[in-house]
Scaffold this motif. Structure first.
Motif, short mmCIF file in Angstrom:
data_model
loop_
_atom_site.label_atom_id
_atom_site.label_comp_id
_atom_site.label_asym_id
_atom_site.label_seq_id
_atom_site.Cartn_x
_atom_site.Cartn_y
_atom_site.Cartn_z
N ARG A 1 3.43 8.15 2.09
CA ARG A 1 1.98 8.13 1.97
C ARG A 1 1.46 6.70 1.94
NH1 ARG A 1 -1.25 11.50 -0.97
NH2 ARG A 1 -0.14 13.09 0.20
N ARG B 1 0.82 -1.22 0.00
CA ARG B 1 0.00 0.00 0.00
C ARG B 1 0.85 1.26 0.00
NH1 ARG B 1 -1.95 -4.19 2.67
NH2 ARG B 1 -4.15 -4.68 2.43
N MET B 2 2.08 1.14 -0.46
CA MET B 2 3.03 2.24 -0.34
C MET B 2 4.04 2.13 -1.47
SD MET B 2 5.06 2.84 3.18
CE MET B 2 3.73 3.60 4.09
N LYS B 3 4.50 3.28 -2.00
CA LYS B 3 5.45 3.22 -3.12
C LYS B 3 6.79 2.65 -2.70
CE LYS B 3 4.12 6.59 -6.59
NZ LYS B 3 3.68 7.90 -6.11
N HIS C 1 -1.54 4.25 0.96
CA HIS C 1 -2.71 4.24 0.09
C HIS C 1 -3.74 3.27 0.63
CE1 HIS C 1 -0.75 6.87 -2.75
NE2 HIS C 1 0.35 6.16 -2.56
#
Ligand SMILES: [Zn+2]
Ligand SMILES: [Zn+2]
Length: 395
Positions: free
Chosen positions: A137, A127-129, A139
């Motif tokens: 951030r 859920r994260m880059k 997501h």
């Protein structure tokens, strides 16, 4: 029971600059801000026995923790955390959430064990880059994150809650419930530009404990804000007891910068390039030039969302002591600080215990007076704002 409890200093928001291999974690953090160096600094120079490192979700940091454990320099504490000498490191993570239609906000989460933290990393990674970096951030909805953390035995503490760019009240919403589930929060971090009294303009914070942490991006800034806790030993479980005031455990004091020294205390006008340090509330326009190019200060923001007409501190709150970190004392350079540390051990000793006469024996009367006056808040300050710290003006 209470005779078993001892006073611990706790600073629960420290970043990691680089891993031992040199990979960046908090890109703006110092290179020597590694897991092992933070533990040393907290234990040996600062005298802080519970230290929260909030980049422990990073797989590179977890590798470093494993090697500290394997080398036998550190060990896992049964009550949660990692022991280095008499200091316990709490495993934490800072995340950025952003709900639809709101600005971003930072949250801190803490878990009892490295095992749970690394399982949480697997959840984050989807859920994260870049899960290797700090304060990324997330997501996923904020409430989903809260449920995930508490289901794993962790806790959520919104970070620096009033700062203008990335915080629940500073940039996300006017009310807590618009961002988060109010029942899945274990406390709030005041941030450098606010204190207990300022937070007490908002009645919705009354039921939660308040924490004062340094948000350090370098070794020197560890302990510029901290909490005094009454615990049996420094550990995750004991911190939880203190946050919920059970079995005699509690927060006995918050030590923080004067909010006026914080970088965002007052509103800053981008047009005049000046901090608006006026009695009144500055919200829409600069009172000097009329410009709307304002970076809103924490004080001004709090007053604009307050549901009270004046601050009202709940009686159960511990005292908030204003302290001026040694690095803010004009004339106290690196060499004199080293001399003080050599003579009196840790910064906590210098800040709290050493007498004026003892201080003056090492750094001279003028600086000794300044340090002692700083303890009682008797020195003059100029407010910070717009990203610039306030200043100590002198006696
Ligand atoms: Zn943050
Ligand atoms: Zn931070």
């Amino acid at each position: 029971m209470s005779e078993m409890l001892t006073t611990c200093y706790a600073d629960l928001h420290i970043h990691i600059g680089r891993t031992e291999k040199g990979d960046p974690v908090k890109i703006s953090g110092s290179r020597n801000l590694t897991f092992a160096n933070i533990a040393k600094e907290a234990a040996e120079r600062k005298g802080i026995s519970l230290i929260g490192i909030i980049d422990c979700h990073s797989p590179g940091v977890q590798e470093d923790i494993h090697s500290c454990l394997d080398r036998g320099e550190m060990s896992e504490v049964p009550g949660g955390g990692i022991a280095y000498g008499n200091t316990t490191i709490l495993l934490g993570c800072e995340l950025e959430i952003r709900e639809p239609g709101q600005g971003p906000a930072h949250l801190l989460v803490y878990f009892p064990t490295l095992q749970i933290m690394s399982e949480f990393t697997s959840w984050l990674a989807k859920r994260m880059k870049n899960v290797g970096l700090s304060s990324q951030r997330l997501h996923a909805p904020a409430r989903t994150l809260q449920e995930e953390v508490y289901a794993r035995g962790g806790i959520v503490i919104p970070a620096h809650i009033f700062t203008p760019h990335k915080s629940i009240y500073g940039s996300a919403a006017d009310h807590l419930r618009d961002v988060l589930d109010p029942d899945l929060i274990s406390g709030f971090e005041l941030g450098l530009s606010a204190d207990t009294e300022m937070s007490s303009w908002l009645s919705e914070l009354d039921r939660y404990p308040l924490l004062t942490n340094s948000d350090a991006h370098s070794l020197g800034k560890i302990g510029r804000e901290y909490n005094e806790l009454l615990l049996r030993e420094p550990s995750f479980d004991e911190l939880l007891l203190a946050l919920t005031q059970r079995d005699g455990r509690r927060i006995t004091a918050n030590y923080g910068l004067s909010p006026r020294l914080g970088k965002y205390h007052r509103t800053f006008c981008g047009n005049c390039q000046e901090i608006v340090d006026e009695q009144g509330n500055t919200v829409d326009r600069c009172p000097y030039c009329g410009s709307h190019k304002l970076v809103r200060g924490v004080l001004d923001r709090i007053r604009s969302i307050a549901d009270r007409t004046e601050p009202c501190i709940p009686p159960s709150r511990p005292p908030y002591y204003v302290q001026v970190p040694l690095e803010f004392i004009p004339g106290l350079g690196k060499r004199k600080l080293e001399a003080l540390l050599a003579a009196y051990g840790t910064e906590m000793n210098i800040l709290h215990k050493v007498t004026e006469r003892e201080l003056s024996a090492v750094v001279g009367q003028e600086l000794a007076t300044m340090i002692v006056k700083a303890r009682s808040g008797e020195i003059h300050l100029a407010s910070g704002g717009g990203g610039t710290y306030g200043k100590v003006l002198g006696e």
